[in-house]
Design a protein around this motif. Structure first.
Motif, PDB file in Angstrom:
ATOM      1  N   HIS A 523      -7.582  -0.278  -2.646  1.00 52.94           N
ATOM      2  CA  HIS A 523      -7.368  -0.556  -1.220  1.00 52.94           C
ATOM      3  C   HIS A 523      -7.979  -1.870  -0.752  1.00 52.94           C
ATOM      4  O   HIS A 523      -7.398  -2.567   0.092  1.00 52.94           O
ATOM      5  N   LEU A 527      -6.441  -5.142   1.726  1.00 53.40           N
ATOM      6  CA  LEU A 527      -7.019  -5.220   3.071  1.00 53.40           C
ATOM      7  C   LEU A 527      -7.562  -6.624   3.337  1.00 53.40           C
ATOM      8  O   LEU A 527      -7.499  -7.122   4.461  1.00 53.40           O
ATOM      9  N   ALA A 700      -8.116  -1.398   7.941  1.00 53.98           N
ATOM     10  CA  ALA A 700      -8.419  -0.114   7.309  1.00 53.98           C
ATOM     11  C   ALA A 700      -8.254   1.031   8.297  1.00 53.98           C
ATOM     12  O   ALA A 700      -7.680   2.083   7.967  1.00 53.98           O
ATOM     13  N   ASN A 703      -4.667   2.202   8.854  1.00 53.12           N
ATOM     14  CA  ASN A 703      -3.923   2.716   7.690  1.00 53.12           C
ATOM     15  C   ASN A 703      -4.406   4.126   7.374  1.00 53.12           C
ATOM     16  O   ASN A 703      -5.516   4.315   6.866  1.00 53.12           O
ATOM     17  N   VAL A 706      -5.732   4.755   3.809  1.00 51.92           N
ATOM     18  CA  VAL A 706      -7.053   4.185   3.561  1.00 51.92           C
ATOM     19  C   VAL A 706      -8.136   5.070   4.159  1.00 51.92           C
ATOM     20  O   VAL A 706      -9.165   5.337   3.513  1.00 51.92           O
ATOM     21  N   PRO A 713     -13.983   3.209   9.067  1.00 50.44           N
ATOM     22  CA  PRO A 713     -14.395   1.802   8.896  1.00 50.44           C
ATOM     23  C   PRO A 713     -15.899   1.656   8.708  1.00 50.44           C
ATOM     24  O   PRO A 713     -16.353   0.785   7.960  1.00 50.44           O
ATOM     25  N   ILE A 716     -16.661   2.335   5.122  1.00 52.80           N
ATOM     26  CA  ILE A 716     -16.242   1.215   4.274  1.00 52.80           C
ATOM     27  C   ILE A 716     -17.222   0.060   4.413  1.00 52.80           C
ATOM     28  O   ILE A 716     -17.611  -0.570   3.417  1.00 52.80           O
TER      29      ILE A 716
END
Length: 749
Positions: A523, A527, A700, A703, A706, A713, A716
């Motif tokens: 991913h 991104l 992100a 999606n 994701v 987020p 991530i």
């Protein structure tokens, strides 16, 4: 003194020969790749040279008046050609990609190209190496009636030297000197041997002149061996001679066939580090050397007979079946736990208990064959030894290629061993039946051996080779033995877990931490680089990262992997890899990743690398400065490069060296981590500042796939480990890893 000096010289020559073999294979990786096809092309060229040199020089050396001078010239020639070899191999780096791409597509043409290039560069030197045995046999084996014993001693010291050269090169020279310097060390050894060979006649004459006259009947071997009286030759028929030559050629086929099978099974029980094969080969060579010593010792006490060769063949065949039981029992001993993991002592021990016993018998054959094939007559020793050694080497070439590319994929590892053992019994039975002096009991030995073979095969354990992790096969959902890899997939439904074993190493587990690693690899690059037109994935594995990448609808995804069996096994990971094998955007290439990069002319918006481990023999070349320069040359101007770098099983100093090497090519690198042992370098040509990071997190959040795979987020963002000054401080000052000096040891500082 003279005879002992000759043995010392031939021992040193054996050291240099294996230095070159290992160093040449390593250097050829950078042009041809690490696939078994590339390896076979290089080793094939090496052995073709040995066979030709042995045969051609054997036909000529008996007529030479000064064979020791000829030997010295051969050593000088080897030194000169070996010194040129790294530069010639380097020159191929610029020629090979264009020529290989101009040929028709297909693995056959690519392998043929590698073989032709290898022959052009390596065969001249190996031709001279192969010529040294018949020449030294002509110099040393001059005592009629002691030919077999003498050539056995030559084989012993040369093979012992090869074993020493193998272990020192694999564990010491490449690690502390580098590949180029290791080759030059071999050159120095050859020149030393040449100088010794040229000086030896003068030293011998001086010693003889200074000594008192030799009493009548004393051994004049240190003076003029040709003055020794010839003993009566062995009474062997022409038919038996032809059989010995052909049978010893077949024996070479069998021996290299066993080496291929044993190496494949031993890989399953080792770390498959860069030195693992060198350790196995060292044990193999040591067994041959000591076996030759035993055969020579016997020949000093009695004459060789055809039945001796036959009995050895029967014993090797039965022992090969017994070794299958040892391999099957290895996991239950848990030796890796008792010896602190996959250490050098552990890998040496398991090679010793499996490979060493049969190689003793294989080594004992050479002096016996030498005695029989020369009929113990000194006047044609060069011709006879050169010819029979060439036949054995040709058989070894066919055995290596035929076993690896045909027998193992068709029959599997266990049944290939059985077929080779049956061949041992067949040629052993033929030898015993041809020997008119064989007693009645011995004539029944082939039948008894055949019965023992059938019984042994009937009660053999399962032919699944999974390594030390699992002894049960009830959870096995995929198993295949291919040309290069043995791949097994096990499923544990109650834990919602699948795991692959590639040559015994665990790969592609579907636990939570590992799935996070695969998902981030798939991913994060799109991104960072939305709207990517193409992507390259090196090390497809079972396709989870590639399938994740495919959810971003990138028009073209090139996925590269060495193992077709792993690609085939991806079908049982369809849920985890989003059925990527059915995607019309995917183009799969069965090839070495670095070789694919070298040959491709495309530039990619995304390049993702998921190599197994820097200490792995098939992956270490994907962590060097030259590799990252190649990545940079194939990356689009606004592209993104991402690579998984483990922190398990690698020393921290090596880990820092790898990061420093990437940073040297990609100074805008960021280090990410999903926890556990998973870290990643992510590199772009422009800095990934706060604005870029906010854009990544916004894409992100928008999606759903994701979010489902990686979390929010904020989650991530938490995967960012080090960036900017913090990363440069951690990396610190120090060397970068180059192709010449890369040597990653398993373990931690």
């Amino acid at each position: 003194m003279r005879r002992a000096s000759l043995l010392v010289l031939f021992f040193l020559s054996g050291i240099s020969g294996l230095i070159y073999q290992i160093a040449w294979v390593r250097q050829s990786i950078f042009t041809f790749g690490v696939s078994v096809y590339a390896y076979s092309a290089v080793i094939g060229a090496y052995m073709i040279g040995l066979a030709l040199g042995s045969y051609v020089m054997g036909r000529r050396i008996d007529a030479h008046a000064r064979p020791l001078r000829t030997y010295a010239l051969l050593e000088v020639g080897i030194a000169v050609l070996a010194a040129l070899s790294p530069f010639l191999l380097g020159a191929l780096h610029g020629v090979y990609p264009g020529l290989s791409n101009a040929l028709p597509a297909g693995g056959f043409w690519l392998t043929l190209t590698r073989l032709v290039f290898s022959l052009a560069v390596l065969t001249p030197a190996t031709f001279l190496i192969g010529a040294t045995l018949p020449v030294m046999s002509r110099v040393y084996a001059t005592h009629g009636g002691r030919i077999g014993s003498d050539v056995g001693w030559l084989y012993l010291v040369n093979t012992a030297g090869a074993a020493v050269g193998c272990v020192l090169t694999g564990l010491v020279f490449l690690r502390y000197l580098g590949a180029l310097e290791t080759i030059f060390l071999g050159v120095a050894i050859n020149l030393l041997v040449a100088a010794g060979a040229l000086a030896l006649p003068r030293l011998t004459r001086a010693r003889t002149a200074a000594a008192e006259p030799t009493p009548a009947g004393a051994d004049a071997g240190d003076g003029d061996p040709d003055a020794m009286p010839a003993a009566r030759g062995l009474p062997i028929s022409a038919r038996a001679l032809r059989y010995i030559g052909v049978a010893y050629g077949v024996s070479g086929f069998i021996a290299l066939g066993y080496e291929v099978v044993w190496a494949r099974i031993l890989y399953i029980h080792t770390s498959h580090a860069a030195y693992s094969f060198a350790l196995m080969l060292t044990v193999f060579l040591a067994g041959l050397a000591l076996g030759s010593a035993g055969g020579s010792w016997i020949l000093r006490r009695r004459r060789a007979a055809l039945r001796d060769f036959g009995a050895l063949q029967l014993a090797v065949g039965l022992l090969a079946i017994l070794i299958l039981y040892v391999f099957a029992r290895l996991p239950s001993f848990h030796l890796e736990e008792r010896l602190g993991g996959y250490t050098v002592p552990y890998e040496f021990l398991i090679a010793f208990v499996t490979v060493f016993p049969p190689t003793l018998l294989l080594g004992a054959m050479f002096p016996i064959v030498g005695s029989l094939y020369t009929r113990e007559r000194a006047e044609s020793v060069g011709l006879r030894i050169g010819r029979v050694n060439a036949l054995n080497t040709v058989g070894a070439i066919v055995g290596s290629i035929g076993t690896g590319f045909v027998l193992v994929p068709v029959l599997g590892l266990r049944n290939t061993t059985v077929a080779l053992a049956a061949l041992n019994l067949a040629i052993g039975a033929g030898a015993i039946l041809l020997d008119r002096g064989a007693g009645r009991i011995l004539r029944w030995a082939p039948a008894g051996a055949a019965a023992a073979l059938i019984l042994g095969v009937a009660v053999l354990p399962t032919g699944f080779y999974l390594g030390s992790y699992y002894e049960e096969t009830d959870r096995l959902i995929f198993y295949k033995e291919g040309v290069e890899t043995t791949v097994a997939v096990l499923e544990v439904p109650e834990d919602n877990l699948k795991i692959s074993f590639v040559n015994g190493r665990d790969e592609v587990p579907t636990d939570r931490q590992s799935m996070a690693a695969f998902r981030l690899l798939g991913h994060l690059p799109p991104l960072i680089r939305p709207g990517a037109r193409n992507a390259l994935v090196l090390s497809f594995g079972n396709g989870i990262a590639t399938g994740t990448l495919d959810t971003h609808a990138i028009p073209v995804i090139d996925a590269v992997d060495l193992s077709p069996e792993m690609i085939e096994a991806a079908a049982v990971y369809s849920e985890e890899n989003y059925s990527v094998l059915e995607s019309d955007r995917l183009r799969v290439h069965v090839e070495d990743g670095r070789n694919f990069l070298l040959r491709t002319e495309d530039r990619y918006d995304i390049i993702s690398v998921d190599a197994t481990h820097p200490a792995n023999a098939s992956s270490w070349a994907l962590f060097t400065s030259e590799f990252y320069q190649l990545i940079e040359s194939r990356l689009a101007e606004d592209g993104v490069f991402m690579q998984w770098i483990p922190i398990h099983g690698v020393r921290e100093s090596d880990y820092r060296d790898i990061l420093r090497t990437v940073w040297d090519i990609f100074p805008e690198m960021v280090l990410w981590s999903t926890g556990s042992t998973h870290t990643y370098v992510v590199a772009t040509r422009e800095p990934m500042g706060a604005v870029v990071m906010q854009s990544i997190l916004a894409r992100a959040a928008a999606n759903p796939t994701v979010v489902r795979d990686l979390g929010s987020p904020e989650t991530i963002a938490g995967y960012v480990s080090m960036v900017g000054p913090d990363l440069t401080r951690y990396i610190g000052r120090g060397p970068v890893v180059t192709d010449n000096d890369a040597f990653f040891m398993p373990g931690r500082d």
